[in-house]
Enzyme design. Structure first.
Site, PDB file in Angstrom:
ATOM      1  N   HIS A 262       0.823  -1.226   0.000  1.00  0.00           N
ATOM      2  CA  HIS A 262       0.000   0.000   0.000  1.00  0.00           C
ATOM      3  C   HIS A 262       0.853   1.271   0.000  1.00  0.00           C
ATOM      4  O   HIS A 262       0.334   2.371  -0.232  1.00  0.00           O
ATOM      5  CB  HIS A 262      -0.992   0.004   1.167  1.00  0.00           C
ATOM      6  CG  HIS A 262      -0.413   0.327   2.507  1.00  0.00           C
ATOM      7  ND1 HIS A 262      -1.183   0.789   3.556  1.00  0.00           N
ATOM      8  CD2 HIS A 262       0.855   0.261   2.987  1.00  0.00           C
ATOM      9  CE1 HIS A 262      -0.414   0.987   4.620  1.00  0.00           C
ATOM     10  NE2 HIS A 262       0.815   0.673   4.291  1.00  0.00           N
ATOM     11  N   ASP A 263       2.152   1.123   0.239  1.00  0.00           N
ATOM     12  CA  ASP A 263       3.059   2.271   0.201  1.00  0.00           C
ATOM     13  C   ASP A 263       3.462   2.665  -1.215  1.00  0.00           C
ATOM     14  O   ASP A 263       4.114   3.701  -1.408  1.00  0.00           O
ATOM     15  CB  ASP A 263       4.346   1.962   0.981  1.00  0.00           C
ATOM     16  CG  ASP A 263       4.123   1.898   2.488  1.00  0.00           C
ATOM     17  OD1 ASP A 263       3.201   2.588   2.981  1.00  0.00           O
ATOM     18  OD2 ASP A 263       4.857   1.169   3.168  1.00  0.00           O
ATOM     19  N   GLU A 291      -3.165  -6.695   3.833  1.00  0.00           N
ATOM     20  CA  GLU A 291      -3.473  -5.310   3.470  1.00  0.00           C
ATOM     21  C   GLU A 291      -4.961  -5.030   3.649  1.00  0.00           C
ATOM     22  O   GLU A 291      -5.779  -5.953   3.722  1.00  0.00           O
ATOM     23  CB  GLU A 291      -3.102  -5.052   2.005  1.00  0.00           C
ATOM     24  CG  GLU A 291      -1.619  -5.064   1.679  1.00  0.00           C
ATOM     25  CD  GLU A 291      -0.927  -3.735   1.974  1.00  0.00           C
ATOM     26  OE1 GLU A 291      -1.584  -2.815   2.509  1.00  0.00           O
ATOM     27  OE2 GLU A 291       0.271  -3.609   1.667  1.00  0.00           O
ATOM     28  N   GLU A 322      -4.609   2.620  -0.751  1.00  0.00           N
ATOM     29  CA  GLU A 322      -5.368   1.434  -0.378  1.00  0.00           C
ATOM     30  C   GLU A 322      -6.156   1.004  -1.607  1.00  0.00           C
ATOM     31  O   GLU A 322      -6.480   1.823  -2.473  1.00  0.00           O
ATOM     32  CB  GLU A 322      -6.294   1.715   0.797  1.00  0.00           C
ATOM     33  CG  GLU A 322      -5.582   2.218   2.051  1.00  0.00           C
ATOM     34  CD  GLU A 322      -4.529   1.274   2.590  1.00  0.00           C
ATOM     35  OE1 GLU A 322      -4.587   0.065   2.287  1.00  0.00           O
ATOM     36  OE2 GLU A 322      -3.632   1.750   3.319  1.00  0.00           O
TER      37      GLU A 322
END
Length: 357
Positions: A262-263, A291, A322
């Site tokens: 998600h980064d 996640e 996200e």
């Protein structure tokens, strides 16, 4: 009839105004909670085993000059009672208010095995708040909020700032402990069939330490950037390896990633997953991704939190986000994982399994 419609419209406008005020001052709740964590108020109350008075709380707060502003303290407590962080009840003699902890404030204990206190301190640190003031600039100009605020991305900032690196790693460690407990509980049988596993972006190794304790037969490797591994403690059954997931990943039966993808933007996620693909056996290998699976219209306990964290990704990463189930499916397929499975767990995140066949 006309008067009723006007009244309804007037109420709707008044309600709308109230909602704007509430959102406008939403930061106050977070700052009040941060102050309680910094003052260790949940720990003080918890140590007594029952509700205690304001004067008892004040007497145990560490102050450089020995003086506590109880007027300030009581007003902070009043809001946090309203938000159900603490309880408030009148003493048996009716002379004072006694404050107790709740299922919420139990998550703010510093010394609890499972605690969100380090995350509260990290997310509300001035360094982490500065990029939020750049969101509108990101819309108008593009670019990265963290770089606009600090002149570099979050990973370079951590690499060059040991104090922030510790704050960040402590926060990631506390969330890893919470999540890995839920993961182990929901995924236990599947772990039993894995011989070796690499935690990509595993920080200081908390998640793999928990897996190694629960499944000592698994050869566990904690893999992260060298400056992160340099601060990692020794964990029984866990090997620490420094490196770059964009270059190569140590080989194993399975690759584990918690709150890593998600980064990054979609293109980078595909690169990382392709390196995961190279590191696992062609027929039996898999990735285990932990996640958030966004449900924009969902009503679950964490549905709204997922949308908020999506904006955290704008503020704190260089293109992270996200994703919905469809978005996860697309990324996995582009990286060579044609089959996937989602397992809901009692946590903010879900388990997303990706298979080569």
């Amino acid at each position: 009839m006309g008067e009723s419609v006007v009244t309804e419209k007037a109420y709707a406008m008044l309600k709308g105004q109230a909602e704007i005020w509430e959102i406008l001052f939403g930061f106050v709740e977070s700052m009040a909670m941060k102050s309680a964590v910094e003052l260790r108020i949940p720990d003080i109350i918890h140590s007594h085993g029952s509700p205690i008075s304001l004067s008892q709380i004040a007497s145990e707060i560490d102050s450089p000059n020995g003086e506590i502003d109880t007027n300030c303290l009581v007003r902070i407590m009043r809001l946090l009672v309203r938000k159900k962080i603490f309880t408030a009840q009148t003493s048996s003699n009716g002379a004072e208010t006694l404050y107790g902890i709740t299922s919420s404030s139990k998550w703010l204990l510093h010394d609890a095995e499972l605690s969100l206190a380090p995350m509260v301190l990290m997310q509300n640190h001035p360094w982490q708040l500065a990029p939020w003031h750049c969101l509108s600039r990101c819309v108008k100009e593009g670019g990265v909020a963290y770089e606009k605020a600090h002149g570099c991305g979050i990973w370079d900032f951590a690499a060059n700032n040991p104090e922030f690196n510790k704050i960040f790693n402590d926060a990631m460690t506390c969330t890893a402990k919470i999540t890995i407990e839920a993961v182990i509980g929901a995924y236990g049988d599947s772990f039993g069939r894995i011989g070796s596993m690499v935690d990509v972006g595993g920080g200081i190794g908390c998640a793999m330490a928990a897996v190694a304790r629960a499944f000592p037969h698994i050869k566990c490797v904690n893999f992260d950037l060298p400056h992160v591994i340099a601060t990692a403690p020794v964990h029984d059954g866990v090997s620490h390896v420094g490196g770059d997931m964009f270059v190569s990943i140590p080989k194993a039966d399975a690759i584990f990633m918690k709150w890593i993808l998600h980064d990054w933007n979609d293109e980078d996620c595909v690169k990382i997953l392709k390196n995961c693909r190279k590191a696992i056996p062609e027929k039996t290998g898999k990735v285990i991704i932990v996640e958030v699976v966004l449900e924009p219209q969902g009503s679950g306990l964490f549905a709204e939190t997922g949308l908020m964290i999506d904006l955290v990704m704008i503020a704190h990463t260089t293109g992270g986000r996200e994703r919905t189930e469809l978005e996860w499916k697309t990324i996995l397929q582009k990286a060579g994982f044609p089959r996937y499975n989602i397992i809901k767990i009692p946590a903010l995140q879900s388990i997303i399994e990706g298979f080569l066949q």
